[in-house]
Design a protein around this motif. Structure first.
Motif, mmCIF file in Angstrom:
data_model
loop_
_atom_site.group_PDB
_atom_site.id
_atom_site.type_symbol
_atom_site.label_atom_id
_atom_site.label_comp_id
_atom_site.label_asym_id
_atom_site.label_seq_id
_atom_site.Cartn_x
_atom_site.Cartn_y
_atom_site.Cartn_z
ATOM 1 N N ASP A 133 -8.421 -2.140 2.240
ATOM 2 C CA ASP A 133 -7.962 -1.687 3.557
ATOM 3 C C ASP A 133 -6.864 -0.635 3.441
ATOM 4 O O ASP A 133 -6.238 -0.284 4.436
ATOM 5 N N GLN A 134 -6.617 -0.159 2.213
ATOM 6 C CA GLN A 134 -5.575 0.828 1.896
ATOM 7 C C GLN A 134 -4.166 0.235 1.872
ATOM 8 O O GLN A 134 -3.179 0.973 1.749
ATOM 9 N N SER A 135 -4.055 -1.080 2.007
ATOM 10 C CA SER A 135 -2.766 -1.718 1.742
ATOM 11 C C SER A 135 -2.454 -1.556 0.261
ATOM 12 O O SER A 135 -3.356 -1.370 -0.562
ATOM 13 N N VAL A 136 -1.167 -1.646 -0.086
ATOM 14 C CA VAL A 136 -0.749 -1.454 -1.470
ATOM 15 C C VAL A 136 -0.055 -2.719 -1.966
ATOM 16 O O VAL A 136 0.727 -3.341 -1.235
ATOM 17 N N GLY A 153 -15.359 -10.722 6.154
ATOM 18 C CA GLY A 153 -14.941 -11.793 7.050
ATOM 19 C C GLY A 153 -13.973 -11.302 8.107
ATOM 20 O O GLY A 153 -13.717 -10.104 8.256
ATOM 21 N N ASN A 154 -13.407 -12.264 8.842
ATOM 22 C CA ASN A 154 -12.519 -11.943 9.960
ATOM 23 C C ASN A 154 -11.071 -11.755 9.540
ATOM 24 O O ASN A 154 -10.231 -11.382 10.356
ATOM 25 N N GLU A 155 -10.768 -12.059 8.275
ATOM 26 C CA GLU A 155 -9.410 -11.920 7.770
ATOM 27 C C GLU A 155 -9.412 -11.199 6.426
ATOM 28 O O GLU A 155 -10.399 -11.226 5.702
ATOM 29 N N ARG A 156 -8.308 -10.577 6.109
ATOM 30 C CA ARG A 156 -8.121 -9.951 4.794
ATOM 31 C C ARG A 156 -7.396 -10.963 3.906
ATOM 32 O O ARG A 156 -6.189 -10.954 3.802
ATOM 33 N N THR A 157 -8.171 -11.837 3.300
ATOM 34 C CA THR A 157 -7.591 -12.968 2.580
ATOM 35 C C THR A 157 -7.497 -12.695 1.087
ATOM 36 O O THR A 157 -8.424 -12.146 0.485
ATOM 37 N N SER A 158 -6.376 -13.099 0.495
ATOM 38 C CA SER A 158 -6.190 -12.976 -0.947
ATOM 39 C C SER A 158 -5.421 -14.194 -1.449
ATOM 40 O O SER A 158 -4.844 -14.957 -0.665
ATOM 41 N N GLU A 159 -5.411 -14.362 -2.769
ATOM 42 C CA GLU A 159 -4.670 -15.468 -3.386
ATOM 43 C C GLU A 159 -3.825 -14.923 -4.525
ATOM 44 O O GLU A 159 -4.320 -14.196 -5.386
ATOM 45 N N LEU A 160 -2.537 -15.277 -4.512
ATOM 46 C CA LEU A 160 -1.593 -14.763 -5.502
ATOM 47 C C LEU A 160 -1.178 -15.845 -6.485
ATOM 48 O O LEU A 160 -0.874 -16.977 -6.097
ATOM 49 N N LYS A 161 -1.178 -15.468 -7.759
ATOM 50 C CA LYS A 161 -0.600 -16.305 -8.812
ATOM 51 C C LYS A 161 0.428 -15.449 -9.522
ATOM 52 O O LYS A 161 0.083 -14.457 -10.170
ATOM 53 N N GLY A 162 1.712 -15.811 -9.387
ATOM 54 C CA GLY A 162 2.764 -14.994 -9.960
ATOM 55 C C GLY A 162 3.596 -14.357 -8.869
ATOM 56 O O GLY A 162 3.963 -15.013 -7.892
ATOM 57 N N ILE A 169 -1.203 -2.552 5.524
ATOM 58 C CA ILE A 169 -1.643 -1.679 6.614
ATOM 59 C C ILE A 169 -1.905 -2.526 7.858
ATOM 60 O O ILE A 169 -2.569 -3.559 7.793
ATOM 61 N N LYS A 170 -1.412 -2.071 8.990
ATOM 62 C CA LYS A 170 -1.539 -2.840 10.229
ATOM 63 C C LYS A 170 -2.969 -2.821 10.747
ATOM 64 O O LYS A 170 -3.617 -1.778 10.814
ATOM 65 N N ASN A 171 -3.467 -3.992 11.120
ATOM 66 C CA ASN A 171 -4.782 -4.148 11.735
ATOM 67 C C ASN A 171 -4.757 -5.423 12.564
ATOM 68 O O ASN A 171 -5.048 -6.510 12.058
ATOM 69 N N PRO A 172 -4.401 -5.326 13.855
ATOM 70 C CA PRO A 172 -4.275 -6.513 14.709
ATOM 71 C C PRO A 172 -5.565 -7.331 14.794
ATOM 72 O O PRO A 172 -5.516 -8.535 15.084
ATOM 73 N N GLY A 189 1.008 -6.260 9.834
ATOM 74 C CA GLY A 189 1.383 -5.058 9.079
ATOM 75 C C GLY A 189 2.851 -5.143 8.739
ATOM 76 O O GLY A 189 3.687 -5.185 9.639
ATOM 77 N N THR A 190 3.180 -5.183 7.465
ATOM 78 C CA THR A 190 4.564 -5.409 7.072
ATOM 79 C C THR A 190 4.713 -5.198 5.572
ATOM 80 O O THR A 190 3.747 -4.877 4.881
ATOM 81 N N SER A 191 5.935 -5.395 5.045
ATOM 82 C CA SER A 191 6.158 -5.350 3.599
ATOM 83 C C SER A 191 7.002 -6.552 3.203
ATOM 84 O O SER A 191 7.959 -6.912 3.900
ATOM 85 N N PHE A 192 6.652 -7.164 2.094
ATOM 86 C CA PHE A 192 7.346 -8.379 1.673
ATOM 87 C C PHE A 192 7.109 -8.629 0.192
ATOM 88 O O PHE A 192 6.167 -8.105 -0.403
ATOM 89 N N ASN A 193 8.004 -9.444 -0.380
ATOM 90 C CA ASN A 193 7.869 -9.870 -1.773
ATOM 91 C C ASN A 193 7.542 -11.357 -1.791
ATOM 92 O O ASN A 193 8.217 -12.165 -1.143
ATOM 93 N N LEU A 194 6.490 -11.698 -2.527
ATOM 94 C CA LEU A 194 6.042 -13.085 -2.581
ATOM 95 C C LEU A 194 5.975 -13.529 -4.031
ATOM 96 O O LEU A 194 5.405 -12.835 -4.873
#
Length: 330
Positions: A133-136, A153-162, A169-172, A189-194
């Motif tokens: 989706d061009q998110s970084v 699907g209906n969501e941009r789902t991912s799973e993080l390890k680490g 990128i914003k997409n309501p 649409g936002t920026s964060f550290n996880l």
């Protein structure tokens, strides 16, 4: 890396063979293959299986008459089947033959061809990835991010390890969701550290811009910029204002301290360099430090601390360093 996460390795190898990888992933596979003979052998086995599957990928390319002759020769001692008729019987045989071949090669491998995409962060690399989706996302060394190809699907789902830093990128109409341990971060649409520690099961999120919803198995918090939330393994959430500018030092390569207690300084240095400091003088923990370290080695940091606090140091083993002496008024 060793083949201890076969699902993820197999997924990226199959996309590599399909020429469906970004440059960073291609570099990773090339480096991974060259790393050991075991990796090279594993890749060659996957490649052979892939080539065999390519041969049955198109049903129309199967020679029904030839397949029938082979089948007949193998079964004529038991019975003498009639030549298959045109139409339904030929189609049925084609499907049956293809299914038999596919199952013989392994259903598991077949399922991986169009499965999730896994990004693997390499040592010594920037590890910046552009998502469908061009998110970084920037991944810390050794971290992994897995998502459904093309964000189906209906969501941009991912799973993080680490650990990873996200610029979404914003997409309501299609929320961005990151799962980590037993938590879920939901944003538009936002920026964060996880950061998700897979060993301790603690998860930490620091919001930089925008707004996110952070959920554990029994609690939910809405975060504003500068908020930090920590999820305990039992699902309890602790929310507070982030007061540590070094929460993304792994990405910026900068450690900044302003009147910080040495006990806190040591924690940031240890996390950044992957070392363990052993303070011989407990009073040193209460000294304060104001300094900036940018793209410097741990030896450079120790040299600065030696000048400021009159310490000496001794390497105990590969990642433990003994700090001796020290005076806050040096």
């Amino acid at each position: 890396m060793a083949i201890n996460n076969e699902d993820h390795i197999l997924a990226i190898l199959t996309r590599y063979l399909k020429d469906d990888v970004v440059q960073e992933e291609e570099n990773f596979v090339d480096d991974w293959i060259a790393k050991s003979e075991d990796n090279k052998k594993y890749f060659e086995e996957v490649k052979l299986l892939w080539q065999a599957l390519e041969g049955v990928a198109d049903f129309d390319k199967i020679d029904i008459n030839e397949e029938w002759k082979i089948f007949k020769s193998r079964t004529e001692k038991v019975q003498t089947p009639e030549q298959p008729k045109k139409g339904f019987n030929l189609v049925f045989l084609k499907i049956a033959a293809s299914v038999a071949i596919i199952f013989g090669l392994g259903v598991y491998f077949l399922n991986r061809l169009n499965s999730d995409v896994t990004l693997l962060a390499q040592i010594g690399k920037e590890n910046k990835f552009i998502l469908p989706d061009q998110s970084v996302v920037w991944l810390k060394e050794g971290s992994e991010l897995t998502y459904s190809k093309d964000f189906k699907g209906n969501e941009r789902t991912s799973e993080l390890k680490g650990e990873g830093f996200f610029e979404v990128i914003k997409n309501p109409n299609k929320p961005f969701v990151v799962k980590a341990n037993n938590t879920e971060t939901r944003v538009l649409g936002t920026s964060f550290n996880l950061k998700a520690n897979t060993k301790t099961k603690y998860t930490e999120l620091v919001l930089v811009t925008g707004k996110v919803q952070f959920t554990s198995k029994n609690q939910k918090e809405i975060l504003e910029p500068r908020d930090k939330v920590t999820a305990h393994p039992n699902g309890t959430l602790l929310k507070k204002v982030n007061d540590n500018p070094n929460f993304i030092s792994w990405k910026s390569k900068v450690l900044k301290f302003e009147d910080r207690l040495m006990k806190d300084v040591v924690v940031d240095i240890e996390q950044f360099y992957g070392v363990k400091f052993v303070l011989e003088n407990g009073e040193l923990s209460n000294c304060t430090l104001t300094s900036v370290f940018e793209n410097e080695t741990v030896e450079d940091v120790l040299a600065t601390l030696t000048i400021l606090f009159d310490i000496t140091h001794e390497k105990l083993d590969s990642n433990r360093i003994l700090i001796k002496g020290g005076d806050c008024n040096s």
